[in-house]
Design a protein around this motif. Structure first.
Motif, PDB file in Angstrom:
ATOM      1  N   LEU A 158      39.702  47.004  69.540  1.00 13.63           N
ATOM      2  CA  LEU A 158      39.455  47.875  70.689  1.00 13.63           C
ATOM      3  C   LEU A 158      37.995  47.738  71.082  1.00 13.63           C
ATOM      4  N   TYR A 159      37.765  47.430  72.363  1.00  9.95           N
ATOM      5  CA  TYR A 159      36.405  47.240  72.861  1.00  9.95           C
ATOM      6  C   TYR A 159      36.081  48.262  73.946  1.00  9.95           C
ATOM      7  N   ARG A 160      34.786  48.546  74.112  1.00 17.35           N
ATOM      8  CA  ARG A 160      34.370  49.267  75.325  1.00 17.35           C
ATOM      9  C   ARG A 160      34.652  48.335  76.491  1.00 17.35           C
ATOM     10  N   ALA A 161      35.381  48.827  77.471  1.00 17.91           N
ATOM     11  CA  ALA A 161      35.874  47.964  78.548  1.00 17.91           C
ATOM     12  C   ALA A 161      34.760  47.228  79.270  1.00 17.91           C
ATOM     13  N   LEU A 198      31.240  56.455  72.859  1.00 15.29           N
ATOM     14  CA  LEU A 198      30.413  57.247  73.773  1.00 15.29           C
ATOM     15  C   LEU A 198      30.438  58.706  73.358  1.00 15.29           C
ATOM     16  N   LYS A 199      29.333  59.382  73.536  1.00  7.13           N
ATOM     17  CA  LYS A 199      29.256  60.804  73.210  1.00  7.13           C
ATOM     18  C   LYS A 199      30.156  61.584  74.169  1.00  7.13           C
ATOM     19  N   LEU A 334      24.776  53.718  82.409  1.00  9.10           N
ATOM     20  CA  LEU A 334      25.522  54.853  82.942  1.00  9.10           C
ATOM     21  C   LEU A 334      26.772  55.155  82.125  1.00  9.10           C
ATOM     22  N   ARG A 335      27.444  54.116  81.627  1.00  6.37           N
ATOM     23  CA  ARG A 335      28.675  54.291  80.869  1.00  6.37           C
ATOM     24  C   ARG A 335      28.669  53.430  79.591  1.00  6.37           C
ATOM     25  N   GLY A 336      27.470  53.190  79.057  1.00  8.13           N
ATOM     26  CA  GLY A 336      27.374  52.371  77.850  1.00  8.13           C
ATOM     27  C   GLY A 336      27.507  50.885  78.105  1.00  8.13           C
TER      28      GLY A 336
END
Length: 339
Positions: A158-161, A198-199, A334-336
């Motif tokens: 699973l990756y940050r998109a 992400l927090k 903004l979104r990592g």
């Protein structure tokens, strides 16, 4: 307590099954998902499905379809604990990156997945990708979702998109996140790397639907000439340009190249410097071959992927960010999506 998951099918290989009598591929009926994949009954979740009226090949994906996906999530946000988006692999990183920006203050999982082989093939990767994506979207701790961002799941990771890029057209391991670690890994056990998530936010979901696509993507190569660069960078219809430079953000130091860049920037065009390398970061000023770019005023794309760079640019242009603060905002995570 059961979790409610909405499966959104946009198109792509994962939604196809082979007719073994004719060998032809036909669309899979996701309403009969449990019959085709009975293993899903072992998950403690209720799965509903929705599909594009006319599913598309991901090569035809565009911002208009991104808005359709976002609107499905927006309309069903309060009724579901998580969302799994089934998407063709070719442009999945672009779409998933775009949604990470379009869904501000996201507090639930949106997991993109797909496959290299159709769901009915004997050796398909579709089943594992789909089952684990749904399981991840269902994860809760203290009755709250574990994942609260847009992700991409493929071949046990699973990756940050907005950190992903497609690296292979044939292998099951089709995606990589070279500048950021996996958020979770699937083996005998499902291991979540909580420190990389992400927090969480307590702010209300804010959906952005305006994506301005009057941009150009220019990849440098040895021998690129003034006529080509001028045509792309000085086109009146082009608001912004993503420049894929060499290595750590380097480019030719020839006078004509510098003059074209200056003319474009002085005319109000936004130019983002990203590396054409799959991994690594832009470090403008580290070498002489990038110092001139820094002086001219190019925006530093740092370690952002080209896919995320495109998505972020369309998002900021669509939100009419003023030119005087555009550079500062673009160079901020903004979104990592960047360091």
């Amino acid at each position: 307590m059961q979790t409610n998951i909405l499966l959104i099918y946009t198109g792509g290989t994962i939604g196809m099954v082979k007719d073994f009598d004719t060998g032809a591929l036909r669309a899979f009926n996701f309403d009969k998902l449990l019959k085709r994949i009975p293993e899903l009954s072992h998950l403690n979740c209720n799965i509903n499905t929705v599909s594009f009226e006319n599913p598309i090949d991901s090569s035809n994906m565009n911002p208009g379809y991104w808005v359709q996906i976002v609107e499905i999530i927006e309309e069903n946000y309060e009724d579901y604990d998580g969302f799994v988006v089934l998407h063709g692999s070719d442009t999945m990183s672009y779409t998933a990156s775009a949604l990470s920006f379009m869904l501000e203050n996201l507090a639930k999982p949106v997991i993109f997945t797909g496959s290299q082989l159709p769901i009915g093939d004997l050796r398909t990767d579709a089943k594992e990708n789909l089952i684990t994506s749904i399981e991840i979207a269902s994860l809760k701790k203290n009755n709250k979702p574990v994942i609260r961002e847009v992700c991409l799941y493929f071949e046990y990771k699973l990756y940050r998109a907005n950190r992903t890029t497609k690296i292979n057209a044939e292998h099951f391991q089709a995606f990589a996140s070279l500048n950021y670690p996996p958020l979770a890994e699937s083996g005998v056990h499902l291991k979540v790397n909580h420190e990389y998530l992400l927090k969480p936010t307590r702010k209300k979901l804010k959906v952005h639907k305006n994506m301005e696509a009057n941009i150009a993507l220019v990849k440098l190569f040895p021998g690129i000439n003034e006529a080509t660069i001028s045509c792309l960078l000085l086109n009146p219809a082009t608001e912004a340009v993503i420049l894929e430079s060499y290595g750590a953000g380097n480019a030719p130091t020839e006078k004509w190249f510098e003059e074209v860049l200056k003319k474009a920037v002085n005319s109000g065009k936004i130019i983002i410097n990203v590396t054409q390398c799959s991994g690594g970061s832009v470090l403008m000023g580290q070498y002489e071959t990038s110092s001139h770019l820094k002086k001219i005023g190019l925006i530093n794309g740092k370690d952002i992927t080209t896919e995320a760079a495109v998505a972020k640019l369309l998002y900021l242009l669509g939100n009419n960010i003023q030119r005087k603060v555009f550079k500062t905002i673009y160079e901020t995570s903004l979104r990592g999506e960047m360091v």
